[in-house]
Design a protein around this motif. Structure first.
Motif, PDB file in Angstrom:
ATOM      1  N   ALA B  19      28.192  13.547  49.316  1.00 17.67           N
ATOM      2  CA  ALA B  19      26.930  14.407  49.658  1.00 17.67           C
ATOM      3  C   ALA B  19      26.801  14.725  50.941  1.00 17.67           C
ATOM      4  N   SER B  20      27.461  14.484  51.986  1.00 19.92           N
ATOM      5  CA  SER B  20      27.591  14.481  53.570  1.00 19.92           C
ATOM      6  C   SER B  20      27.553  16.172  53.973  1.00 19.92           C
ATOM      7  N   PHE B  21      26.775  16.408  54.670  1.00 22.51           N
ATOM      8  CA  PHE B  21      27.032  18.166  55.142  1.00 22.51           C
ATOM      9  C   PHE B  21      27.964  17.938  56.356  1.00 22.51           C
ATOM     10  N   TRP B  22      28.067  16.980  57.307  1.00 20.62           N
ATOM     11  CA  TRP B  22      28.765  16.999  58.548  1.00 20.62           C
ATOM     12  C   TRP B  22      30.176  16.262  58.245  1.00 20.62           C
ATOM     13  N   VAL B  23      30.096  15.096  57.780  1.00 21.45           N
ATOM     14  CA  VAL B  23      31.130  14.137  57.557  1.00 21.45           C
ATOM     15  C   VAL B  23      32.211  14.832  56.979  1.00 21.45           C
ATOM     16  N   TYR B  24      32.130  15.424  55.667  1.00 23.81           N
ATOM     17  CA  TYR B  24      33.305  15.860  55.052  1.00 23.81           C
ATOM     18  C   TYR B  24      34.032  16.734  55.811  1.00 23.81           C
ATOM     19  N   PRO B  25      33.507  17.881  56.239  1.00 23.57           N
ATOM     20  CA  PRO B  25      34.032  18.875  57.084  1.00 23.57           C
ATOM     21  C   PRO B  25      34.789  18.254  58.189  1.00 23.57           C
ATOM     22  N   LEU B  26      34.315  17.270  58.945  1.00 22.69           N
ATOM     23  CA  LEU B  26      34.871  16.691  60.079  1.00 22.69           C
ATOM     24  C   LEU B  26      35.994  15.997  59.690  1.00 22.69           C
ATOM     25  N   VAL B  27      36.078  15.277  58.623  1.00 23.47           N
ATOM     26  CA  VAL B  27      37.302  14.483  58.049  1.00 23.47           C
ATOM     27  C   VAL B  27      38.366  15.558  57.653  1.00 23.47           C
ATOM     28  N   ASN B  28      37.817  16.593  56.994  1.00 22.40           N
ATOM     29  CA  ASN B  28      38.673  17.520  56.782  1.00 22.40           C
ATOM     30  C   ASN B  28      39.578  18.115  57.942  1.00 22.40           C
ATOM     31  N   ALA B  29      38.567  18.482  58.972  1.00 23.18           N
ATOM     32  CA  ALA B  29      39.329  18.958  60.099  1.00 23.18           C
ATOM     33  C   ALA B  29      40.112  17.942  60.959  1.00 23.18           C
ATOM     34  N   ALA B  30      39.895  16.581  61.010  1.00 21.95           N
ATOM     35  CA  ALA B  30      40.848  15.620  61.483  1.00 21.95           C
ATOM     36  C   ALA B  30      42.169  15.578  60.639  1.00 21.95           C
ATOM     37  N   HIS B  31      41.950  15.943  59.295  1.00 21.65           N
ATOM     38  CA  HIS B  31      43.103  15.946  58.727  1.00 21.65           C
ATOM     39  C   HIS B  31      44.107  17.118  59.055  1.00 21.65           C
ATOM     40  N   ILE B  32      43.564  18.112  59.216  1.00 17.09           N
ATOM     41  CA  ILE B  32      44.462  19.253  59.656  1.00 17.09           C
ATOM     42  C   ILE B  32      44.869  18.967  61.352  1.00 17.09           C
ATOM     43  N   ALA B  33      44.121  18.404  61.928  1.00 18.32           N
ATOM     44  CA  ALA B  33      44.719  18.246  63.293  1.00 18.32           C
ATOM     45  C   ALA B  33      45.730  17.238  63.345  1.00 18.32           C
ATOM     46  N   ALA B  34      45.413  16.356  62.378  1.00 22.93           N
ATOM     47  CA  ALA B  34      46.690  15.347  62.351  1.00 22.93           C
ATOM     48  C   ALA B  34      47.920  16.091  61.651  1.00 22.93           C
ATOM     49  N   ILE B  35      47.661  16.755  60.784  1.00 23.15           N
ATOM     50  CA  ILE B  35      48.837  17.335  60.026  1.00 23.15           C
ATOM     51  C   ILE B  35      49.465  18.378  61.077  1.00 23.15           C
ATOM     52  N   GLY B  36      48.715  19.106  61.767  1.00 23.13           N
ATOM     53  CA  GLY B  36      49.444  20.239  62.936  1.00 23.13           C
ATOM     54  C   GLY B  36      50.183  19.329  64.051  1.00 23.13           C
ATOM     55  N   THR B  37      49.449  18.088  64.148  1.00 28.38           N
ATOM     56  CA  THR B  37      50.203  17.267  65.296  1.00 28.38           C
ATOM     57  C   THR B  37      51.665  16.772  64.701  1.00 28.38           C
ATOM     58  N   LEU B  38      51.569  16.214  63.575  1.00 26.71           N
ATOM     59  CA  LEU B  38      52.810  15.836  63.072  1.00 26.71           C
ATOM     60  C   LEU B  38      53.911  16.856  62.619  1.00 26.71           C
TER      61      LEU B  38
END
Lengths: 127, 145
Positions: B19-38
């Motif tokens: 249901a979250s407005f902010w958390v889900y996109p932030l988790v999504n962004a962190a996932h992308i950042a981690a993948i980019g770094t990896l």
């Protein structure tokens, strides 16, 4: 010293990747047909959540997946677990999958009872 | 299995994430950042093994990059589990998601092979590059199937 060339296999892979990306897509509208499509059936399941809301609709025994918008947008349009319930008769208007064997559409408007909900008002049919 | 998956979807924090407005996109962004770094670290280590750039060939490069890559992988797994949890039942049968998991396992096995030989064989480095590109592509396709 010249840097060694990349193996040909790597270059070929990158090129192949670049070529095959614009395919089917449930994000956005690229996977849907242009003309409006209308679906009538009974609500089988309601999901209002991330990444986007969906309804499963029973149309003469076939279950269709009706994609809506992200949860905040869907709720703002008035579509909630309280207004759309399992067992309700629903009409979904929007764009169906280009793949005609796939029972899936993206709705811009849904009608439940006498109530009309425009999930994508800027895309809804003008009448 | 079906019960476990729907059980995950009904956990209180998962319901909040749905249901979250902010958390889900932030988790999504962190996932992308981690993948980019990896992905960047993996590419540089593979390029080092392939001798693509002289400066990468020093042992220091891999020493620096490997722990960063492993941490980034940890973050990617953690955020990935969160993204998976909201619709676990659906993702579990998504062909792109399943392929992605299989490719990650293969990349892991290849990594073990990579670390056990010194210097790492060129084929292992090439296979690593190909596998991680495929992981990236399979992941991107999850939302499109």
């Amino acid at each position: 010293m010249q840097p060694a060339a990349l193996p040909k296999s790597v270059v070929a892979l990158v090129v192949a990747m670049a070529l095959c990306v614009p395919a089917l897509a449930h994000h956005g509208w690229s996977w849907t047909e242009d003309g409006f499509f209308e679906l009538e059936g009974i609500v089988e399941a309601v999901y209002i959540g991330n990444p986007h809301a969906t309804l499963d609709v029973d149309v003469d025994g076939e279950i269709w997946r009706v994609e809506l918008a992200p949860p905040s947008r869907t709720r703002n349009a008035g579509v909630t677990e309280d207004t759309v319930k399992v067992g309700d008769e629903v009409t979904a208007i929007g764009n169906r999958s280009r793949d005609e064997t796939e029972p899936r559409m993206k709705a811009v408007r849904i009608i439940v009872g006498s109530q009309t909900y425009d999930v994508y008002p800027n895309r809804a049919p003008t009448d | 299995m079906a019960e476990l998956l729907s059980g995950i979807e009904q956990l209180a924090p998962v319901e909040a994430l749905k249901a979250s407005f902010w958390v889900y996109p932030l988790v999504n962004a962190a996932h992308i950042a981690a993948i980019g770094t990896l992905f960047a670290c993996v590419m540089l280590m593979d390029f080092a093994a392939l001798g693509v750039h002289r400066r990468l060939a020093s042992a220091g490069a891999v020493q620096l990059l490997r722990p960063v890559a492993l941490s980034a992988f940890g973050v990617a797994v953690a955020t990935g589990l969160l993204l998976f949890s909201v619709r676990a039942t659906e993702y579990a049968v998504n062909p792109a998601f399943r392929l992605k998991l299989l490719l990650i396992v293969l990349a892991g096995l290849n990594f073990l092979l990579f670390t056990r030989t010194d210097p790492p064989p060129r084929t292992t480095a090439t296979v690593s590059l190909v596998l991680w590109c495929c992981v990236l592509l399979a992941g991107r396709f999850i939302g499109f199937l």
